[in-house]
Design a protein around this motif. Structure first.
Motif, mmCIF file in Angstrom:
data_model
loop_
_atom_site.group_PDB
_atom_site.id
_atom_site.type_symbol
_atom_site.label_atom_id
_atom_site.label_comp_id
_atom_site.label_asym_id
_atom_site.label_seq_id
_atom_site.Cartn_x
_atom_site.Cartn_y
_atom_site.Cartn_z
ATOM 1 N N ARG A 1 19.632 38.386 9.903
ATOM 2 C CA ARG A 1 19.630 38.876 8.690
ATOM 3 C C ARG A 1 18.928 37.947 7.618
ATOM 4 O O ARG A 1 18.500 38.380 6.306
ATOM 5 C CB ARG A 1 21.016 39.386 8.219
ATOM 6 N N PHE A 2 18.798 36.660 7.977
ATOM 7 C CA PHE A 2 17.887 35.675 7.238
ATOM 8 C C PHE A 2 16.607 35.823 7.195
ATOM 9 O O PHE A 2 15.912 35.565 6.403
ATOM 10 C CB PHE A 2 18.457 34.434 7.736
ATOM 11 N N PHE A 3 16.044 36.704 8.213
ATOM 12 C CA PHE A 3 14.525 36.948 8.440
ATOM 13 C C PHE A 3 14.335 38.007 7.283
ATOM 14 O O PHE A 3 15.025 38.912 7.020
ATOM 15 C CB PHE A 3 14.170 37.559 9.785
ATOM 16 N N PRO A 4 13.024 37.766 6.651
ATOM 17 C CA PRO A 4 12.714 38.988 5.649
ATOM 18 C C PRO A 4 12.325 40.184 6.321
ATOM 19 O O PRO A 4 11.676 40.016 7.360
ATOM 20 C CB PRO A 4 11.803 38.042 4.591
ATOM 21 N N ALA A 5 12.330 41.243 5.450
ATOM 22 C CA ALA A 5 11.661 42.493 5.978
ATOM 23 C C ALA A 5 10.159 42.531 5.833
ATOM 24 O O ALA A 5 9.602 41.557 5.214
ATOM 25 C CB ALA A 5 12.071 43.596 5.231
ATOM 26 N N PRO A 6 9.494 43.016 6.665
ATOM 27 C CA PRO A 6 8.236 43.119 6.767
ATOM 28 C C PRO A 6 7.598 43.491 5.311
ATOM 29 O O PRO A 6 8.089 44.232 4.596
ATOM 30 C CB PRO A 6 7.497 44.264 7.766
ATOM 31 N N PRO A 7 6.292 42.808 5.042
ATOM 32 C CA PRO A 7 5.901 43.440 3.604
ATOM 33 C C PRO A 7 5.458 44.598 3.432
ATOM 34 O O PRO A 7 5.213 45.398 4.336
ATOM 35 C CB PRO A 7 4.218 42.642 3.778
ATOM 36 N N GLY A 8 5.776 45.084 2.406
ATOM 37 C CA GLY A 8 5.884 46.431 2.039
ATOM 38 C C GLY A 8 7.106 47.426 2.527
ATOM 39 O O GLY A 8 6.839 48.740 2.203
ATOM 40 N N THR A 9 7.829 46.926 3.040
ATOM 41 C CA THR A 9 9.010 47.577 3.470
ATOM 42 C C THR A 9 9.978 47.878 2.338
ATOM 43 O O THR A 9 10.130 46.955 1.754
ATOM 44 C CB THR A 9 9.791 46.972 4.657
ATOM 45 N N ARG A 10 10.558 49.148 2.157
ATOM 46 C CA ARG A 10 11.268 49.645 1.126
ATOM 47 C C ARG A 10 12.681 49.937 1.859
ATOM 48 O O ARG A 10 12.919 50.570 3.057
ATOM 49 C CB ARG A 10 10.959 50.641 0.464
ATOM 50 N N ASP A 11 13.857 49.735 1.207
ATOM 51 C CA ASP A 11 15.055 50.001 1.656
ATOM 52 C C ASP A 11 15.260 51.682 1.563
ATOM 53 O O ASP A 11 14.922 52.321 0.557
ATOM 54 C CB ASP A 11 16.224 49.472 0.475
ATOM 55 N N PRO A 12 15.684 52.157 2.832
ATOM 56 C CA PRO A 12 15.942 53.621 2.612
ATOM 57 C C PRO A 12 16.829 54.219 1.523
ATOM 58 O O PRO A 12 16.586 55.248 0.849
ATOM 59 C CB PRO A 12 16.253 53.927 4.075
ATOM 60 N N ARG A 13 17.664 53.465 1.225
ATOM 61 C CA ARG A 13 18.689 53.854 0.211
ATOM 62 C C ARG A 13 18.185 53.914 -1.215
ATOM 63 O O ARG A 13 18.140 54.743 -1.998
ATOM 64 C CB ARG A 13 19.758 52.867 0.139
#
Length: 126
Positions: A103-115
């Motif tokens: 969970r410390f790793f960031p999401a890929p660039p451009g990723t959006r939270d589905p919520r």
């Protein structure tokens, strides 16, 4: 050792409050290899906390991967679970520690939270 990796581990204690949730506790050893050299990091995780030290030690779980892979993980260019499926990294021990640590790793660039996307859709006129 890459500066990005040093900064990542230095920031763990500060970001742990928001990242480490639930009843997780234990020590995870991260082994990063480059050519014929291995660097060891110990991350002690607890609810809302993380302590980091360098060097090998007693651990409840161990993650093995390359220095290059770890830099991709901490930049969001790769995913920890996908790396294990591709056999680019391995893990032994208490699985909950790796699941919490990733969970410390960031999401890929451009990723959006589905919520967030769903909230926008609900707020849009039909």
């Amino acid at each position: 050792m890459g500066e990005a990796i040093e900064q990542f581990f230095a920031a763990l204690p500060t970001s742990a409050q928001a990242v480490v949730r639930g009843p997780v506790s234990g020590t995870l050893q991260i082994n990063l290899t480059t050519d014929n050299r291995t660097e060891h990091w110990l991350v002690e995780l607890g609810p809302g906390s993380a302590r980091v030290s360098r060097g090998p030690g007693e651990a409840d779980a161990t993650w093995y991967g390359s220095h290059d892979l770890f830099e991709r993980l901490i930049s969001g260019r790769d995913d920890g679970m996908a790396a294990m499926i591709r056999n680019e990294s391995t893990f032994t021990g208490k699985v909950s520690l790796f699941l919490a640590f990733r969970r410390f790793f960031p999401a890929p660039p451009g990723t959006r939270d589905p919520r967030e996307t769903a909230r926008e859709e609900v707020g849009r006129p039909s």
